[in-house]
Design an enzyme around this catalytic site. Structure first.
Site, PDB file in Angstrom:
ATOM      1  CD  GLU A 253      59.997  54.075 -55.500  1.00 58.00           C
ATOM      2  OE1 GLU A 253      60.989  53.145 -55.876  1.00 58.00           O
ATOM      3  OE2 GLU A 253      59.182  53.816 -54.317  1.00 58.00           O
TER       4      GLU A 253
ATOM      5  CD  GLU B 285      57.662  50.005 -58.109  1.00 56.13           C
ATOM      6  OE1 GLU B 285      56.627  50.453 -58.723  1.00 56.13           O
ATOM      7  OE2 GLU B 285      58.653  50.883 -57.705  1.00 56.13           O
TER       8      GLU B 285
HETATM    9  C1  3H9 Z   1      61.459  48.513 -58.367  1.00 54.72           C
HETATM   10  O1  3H9 Z   1      61.638  49.544 -58.773  1.00 54.72           O
HETATM   11  C2  3H9 Z   1      61.383  48.591 -56.754  1.00 54.72           C
HETATM   12  C3  3H9 Z   1      61.385  49.820 -56.105  1.00 54.72           C
HETATM   13  O2  3H9 Z   1      60.370  50.590 -56.018  1.00 54.72           O
HETATM   14  C4  3H9 Z   1      62.150  49.840 -54.745  1.00 54.72           C
HETATM   15  C5  3H9 Z   1      63.451  49.150 -54.515  1.00 54.72           C
HETATM   16  C6  3H9 Z   1      63.856  49.241 -53.337  1.00 54.72           C
HETATM   17  N1  3H9 Z   1      66.135  44.753 -63.534  1.00 54.72           N
HETATM   18  O3  3H9 Z   1      61.731  44.376 -71.333  1.00 54.72           O
HETATM   19  P1  3H9 Z   1      62.912  44.306 -72.245  1.00 54.72           P
HETATM   20  C7  3H9 Z   1      66.158  43.782 -68.547  1.00 54.72           C
HETATM   21  S1  3H9 Z   1      61.020  47.081 -59.032  1.00 54.72           S
HETATM   22  C8  3H9 Z   1      66.912  44.056 -64.130  1.00 54.72           C
HETATM   23  O4  3H9 Z   1      63.087  43.198 -73.067  1.00 54.72           O
HETATM   24  P2  3H9 Z   1      61.919  46.509 -73.644  1.00 54.72           P
HETATM   25  C9  3H9 Z   1      65.389  42.536 -69.185  1.00 54.72           C
HETATM   26  O5  3H9 Z   1      65.170  41.462 -68.320  1.00 54.72           O
HETATM   27  C10 3H9 Z   1      61.261  47.544 -60.678  1.00 54.72           C
HETATM   28  N2  3H9 Z   1      66.737  43.665 -65.547  1.00 54.72           N
HETATM   29  O6  3H9 Z   1      62.907  45.702 -72.857  1.00 54.72           O
HETATM   30  C11 3H9 Z   1      66.045  42.253 -70.433  1.00 54.72           C
HETATM   31  O7  3H9 Z   1      67.180  41.500 -70.102  1.00 54.72           O
HETATM   32  P3  3H9 Z   1      67.649  40.445 -71.321  1.00 54.72           P
HETATM   33  C12 3H9 Z   1      60.452  48.281 -61.528  1.00 54.72           C
HETATM   34  C13 3H9 Z   1      65.660  44.391 -66.094  1.00 54.72           C
HETATM   35  O8  3H9 Z   1      62.521  47.690 -74.222  1.00 54.72           O
HETATM   36  C14 3H9 Z   1      66.281  43.509 -70.743  1.00 54.72           C
HETATM   37  O9  3H9 Z   1      66.383  44.516 -69.680  1.00 54.72           O
HETATM   38  N3  3H9 Z   1      60.446  48.505 -62.833  1.00 54.72           N
HETATM   39  C15 3H9 Z   1      64.654  45.336 -65.686  1.00 54.72           C
HETATM   40  O10 3H9 Z   1      60.786  45.755 -74.266  1.00 54.72           O
HETATM   41  C16 3H9 Z   1      65.462  44.436 -71.766  1.00 54.72           C
HETATM   42  O11 3H9 Z   1      64.184  44.295 -71.058  1.00 54.72           O
HETATM   43  C17 3H9 Z   1      60.019  47.591 -63.612  1.00 54.72           C
HETATM   44  O12 3H9 Z   1      59.297  46.703 -63.265  1.00 54.72           O
HETATM   45  C18 3H9 Z   1      64.989  45.723 -64.483  1.00 54.72           C
HETATM   46  N4  3H9 Z   1      64.322  46.534 -63.596  1.00 54.72           N
HETATM   47  O13 3H9 Z   1      61.254  47.120 -72.305  1.00 54.72           O
HETATM   48  C19 3H9 Z   1      60.299  47.822 -65.029  1.00 54.72           C
HETATM   49  N5  3H9 Z   1      64.039  45.840 -66.601  1.00 54.72           N
HETATM   50  O14 3H9 Z   1      67.860  41.461 -72.555  1.00 54.72           O
HETATM   51  C20 3H9 Z   1      60.455  46.340 -65.747  1.00 54.72           C
HETATM   52  C21 3H9 Z   1      64.198  45.200 -67.524  1.00 54.72           C
HETATM   53  O15 3H9 Z   1      68.683  39.817 -70.879  1.00 54.72           O
HETATM   54  N6  3H9 Z   1      60.935  46.596 -67.188  1.00 54.72           N
HETATM   55  N7  3H9 Z   1      65.459  44.527 -67.576  1.00 54.72           N
HETATM   56  O16 3H9 Z   1      66.270  39.544 -71.631  1.00 54.72           O
HETATM   57  C22 3H9 Z   1      60.210  46.950 -68.252  1.00 54.72           C
HETATM   58  O17 3H9 Z   1      59.032  47.153 -67.969  1.00 54.72           O
HETATM   59  C23 3H9 Z   1      60.540  46.748 -69.374  1.00 54.72           C
HETATM   60  O18 3H9 Z   1      61.850  46.178 -69.463  1.00 54.72           O
HETATM   61  C24 3H9 Z   1      61.051  48.078 -70.164  1.00 54.72           C
HETATM   62  C25 3H9 Z   1      61.903  48.205 -71.297  1.00 54.72           C
HETATM   63  C26 3H9 Z   1      59.717  48.817 -70.392  1.00 54.72           C
HETATM   64  C27 3H9 Z   1      61.680  49.243 -69.055  1.00 54.72           C
END
Ligand code: 3H9
Length: 698
Positions: free
Chosen positions: A105, A125
């Site tokens: 975004e 999301e």
């Molecule tokens: C959003 O954006 C809403 C908006 O539209 C509007 C807002 C107003 N936040 O998955 P991993 C942590 S909603 C906080 O093992 P990978 C995760 O918990 C969001 N923490 O790594 C982990 O912590 P820990 C939309 C996050 O390399 C560490 O990072 N975005 C977030 O296998 C490593 O993560 C998503 O839904 C976060 N957003 O994969 C993306 N993301 O080490 C969600 C990750 O303590 N994330 N963490 O266990 C993912 O899909 C994967 O983490 C990603 C990396 C592909 C990025």
């Protein structure tokens, strides 16, 4: 403390780098610092343009999910996006890694978008039960049209940089994020063109019968693929609003919808699942040791499980040697592996040359000595203790010192298996789920004498195979199958007491499972449950209730899909099966034999009992330390047993439903059968303290 946003000035360009490891999530501190960096860049007259990028592995992967549910703190992400879009100097984003959600975004608000070829861009999301909440539903359709925007936001599946360039989401693909984005920005500055803002684009905002039809087909298809979930329909509403509302009104609708969804049980369940999935690999052993090497694996057994495990290892890039007892069986094992890859080629998932490379790492043999150099051997032979023990006695002789001996048992006591070897510290359980090359759950079963580094190696294998590991203690059925046995019994009791298997399956399907328990038993094979029941018979409490209906079906040879008949009939080509009056007759005979006066069960009551039985046993699994934490039970049920993800798993469901209400249900049901329904001491204790299961996850 270092600022999470770095502002570097190179000649007339300000480079704003977001640095909030591990994924550069757009936390409050990041948002604040982006705003102040923008203010600085605006004031500095020597700056002509801004580049936004992310440090480390990725451009921001979204809003900071850990902040959801906390009081919102200014500046909110939509405000940051608006500020970027309205900036009076060109803003260019240079993306790499995974610009997801709020990260994308931000990119949509920039005036130009560049990305490295390996970038994956998306709006995930929906996987959190939400809609994009920082302008995504309003800017993306303006940029690429309604149907494409809906596909990206409702599927939640990221697209490649190449696809993004094709559909007009990005302007250019660049190999060197920093150098090439500077060159691009210099060009933009020298051309001195009027800034084009996404919010002003109107070319896609025309109603047409074609777009309307495409949107309504997509709505129907996402309603099916996300059965029971509200977010996809809400995404469509917001995207379609771009046709009727000006940008700012559309943003208000999006914001209100996002806020409304954030409070739903579905979003709570999905966010819980997101963190639970990541927490399950955090184990005590990891902090005490490092994993052993995993350069070569042996698999004993070429049946469905053995070949699935071999494929999972080969796909992870680990060479495999498969062993079978004779030439005939090893040929079958080899065929089982090769046919999966053949299908991959036919379906265009893998090229022939990639498959040839993979199969070059696959060896077969009937001689156990060929396993002498493997780092780990995984036994996947018949599920009987003497058979497994015999294999382990041989493995004990042939596997090199330091090699790991793993059993893919789904129920048996690994301590007893380890006891026949001279090195129980090398023995572990690795419970794969069928088909092992597809199902993501891996229960890592930790017997008494296993060493820490062997446990850590189990987790490192799971990571290489891209599986979701869950640490389990030894007991009959470990976490998943032990709990399954309990709610399976509950289903059998309801069936004998008056519900048909078809009513039970319908209620469970409507709850969100892909299928009901009887359809699942038919799919897995009724003989498997029958064998377990026979094995456990000597240990069964004579006072406990036992329902013979499933055994009667098995005595007729009705083992489910593989025999064309089980709880359902499969002779008309209907994959889900047809109801079978003969089964209902057997049930009726059993009721009469036991003098049961059948009663009716509403769908609500079926769910109430099924969930209470599941949660009660799950609580015992946690209380006994078989699972490290309640969220590990959730992960097991979500990834291995089809529990609807949007409900977060059984423990999260219990917290949402109310643990005190679960206890009251158990106490009520215990009036009929105190032995089966005795409430777990853990539930009693938590309710007494006013706590919930989640309090044990912290
Ligand atoms: C959003 O954006 C809403 C908006 O539209 C509007 C807002 C107003 N936040 O998955 P991993 C942590 S909603 C906080 O093992 P990978 C995760 O918990 C969001 N923490 O790594 C982990 O912590 P820990 C939309 C996050 O390399 C560490 O990072 N975005 C977030 O296998 C490593 O993560 C998503 O839904 C976060 N957003 O994969 C993306 N993301 O080490 C969600 C990750 O303590 N994330 N963490 O266990 C993912 O899909 C994967 O983490 C990603 C990396 C592909 C990025």
């Amino acid at each position: 403390m270092e600022s999470p946003v770095n502002l570097e000035i190179i000649q007339n360009i300000a480079i704003l780098t977001i640095r909030n490891p591990p994924v550069n999530a757009l936390s409050h501190a990041v948002r604040l610092n982006i705003m102040s960096a923008l203010n600085n860049a605006e004031r500095n007259e020597s700056i002509s343009a801004i580049i936004v990028m992310g440090e480390g592995n990725t451009f921001p992967a979204g809003a900071d999910i850990t902040e959801f549910g906390l009081p919102p703190k200014s500046p909110l992400l939509p405000i940051v996006c608006d500020r970027i879009e309205q900036f009076n100097k060109p803003v260019i984003c240079a993306m790499h890694g995974t610009p997801l959600g709020g990260g994308l975004e931000i990119a949509l608000s920039c005036h130009y978008r560049l990305a490295h070829p390996q970038t994956k861009l998306g709006l995930p999301e929906v996987h959190l039960g939400l809609i994009p909440g920082a302008g995504g539903t309003q800017r993306l359709p303006r940029l690429i049209g309604l149907p494409e925007a809906f596909k990206i936001a409702a599927s939640g599946v990221p697209i490649s940089a190449r696809k993004a360039a094709e559909i007009g989401l990005i302007n250019e693909i660049i190999e060197d994020i920093k150098d090439e984005s500077i060159i691009f920005t210099n060009k933009v500055v020298s051309l001195n063109k009027k800034i084009s803002r996404t919010c002003d684009i109107t070319r896609h905002l025309k109603e047409s019968p074609h777009t309307n039809r495409e949107m309504s087909e997509l709505r129907a298809s996402f309603a099916k693929s996300h059965r029971g979930q509200v977010a996809p329909g809400k995404i469509a509403d917001c995207i379609e609003a771009t046709l009727e509302m000006p940008f700012d009104k559309g943003q208000v609708l999006e914001r209100a919808t996002f806020a409304e969804l954030l409070l739903t049980d579905q979003s709570n369940g999905l966010i819980h699942a997101f963190f639970a999935e990541r927490k399950s690999s955090k184990i005590p052993e990891a902090s005490r040791t490092t994993p052993r090497p995993l350069n070569k694996i042996g698999v004993v057994g070429g049946g469905t499980m053995g070949s699935g495990i071999a494929i999972a290892a080969l796909n992870a890039g680990i060479p495999v040697t498969m062993i079978e007892q004779d030439t005939e069986s090893i040929k079958k094992g080899q065929h089982n592996v090769e046919k999966v890859y053949k299908r991959d080629i036919e379906k265009g998932r893998l090229s022939e040359s990639v498959v040839n490379d993979i199969l070059a790492q696959f060896n077969t043999s009937t001689d156990f000595d060929s396993l002498s150099q493997v780092d780990m051997v995984i036994e996947a032979v018949f599920e009987e203790m003497p058979v497994k023990q015999k294999v382990f006695q041989i493995l004990n002789q042939v596997i090199k010192p330091g090699g790991i001996l793993a059993s893919n048992t789904s129920y048996l006591d690994i301590n007893e298996i380890a006891a026949v070897t001279s090195r129980p510290s090398d023995v572990i359980g690795l419970h794969f789920f069928s088909p092992a090359n597809i199902m993501r759950l891996l229960e890592i079963v930790v017997p008494k004498k296993v060493s820490d580094d062997v446990v850590a190696t189990g987790f490192s294998l799971a990571k290489k195979m891209r599986k979701i590991p869950v640490r389990a203690g030894v007991c009959d059925g470990f976490i998943g199958n032990r709990i399954l046995n309990n709610y399976g019994d509950c289903a059998a009791f309801m069936m004998e007491d008056g519900a048909t298997p078809y009513e039970i399956d319908k209620a469970i399907f409507d709850f969100g499972y892909p299928m009901g328990p009887h359809q699942m038993f038919d799919l897995a094979g009724g003989d498997i449950g029958w064998a377990t029941r026979k094995r456990l018979e000597p240990f069964r409490d004579p006072q406990s209730r036992y329902v013979h209906i499933a055994d009667k079906l098995c005595e007729n040879g009705w083992f489910g899909q593989k025999t064309g008949r089980g709880f359902y009939r499969y002779d008309t080509g209907n994959k889900r099966g047809n109801e079978d009056p003969a089964v209902l007759e057997i049930i009726e005979q059993e009721r009469q034999r036991k003098g049961v006066i059948p009663k009716t069960f509403s769908h609500e009551e079926i769910i109430q009992r099924y969930m209470a039985a599941m949660i009660n046993e799950a609580a015992e699994v946690v209380r006994e330390g078989i699972a490290l934490r309640p969220s590990d039970v959730d992960v097991t049920k979500l990834f291995g047993y089809g529990f609807p993800r949007y409900r977060g798993g059984p423990m999260k469901y219990a917290d949402t439903y109310g643990l005190d209400k679960i206890l009251a249900d158990l106490q009520e049901f215990a009036k009929e059968d105190p032995l089966f329904w005795t409430p777990s001491k853990l539930i009693v204790e938590l309710v007494k303290k006013g706590h919930n299961f989640d309090s044990l996850n912290k």
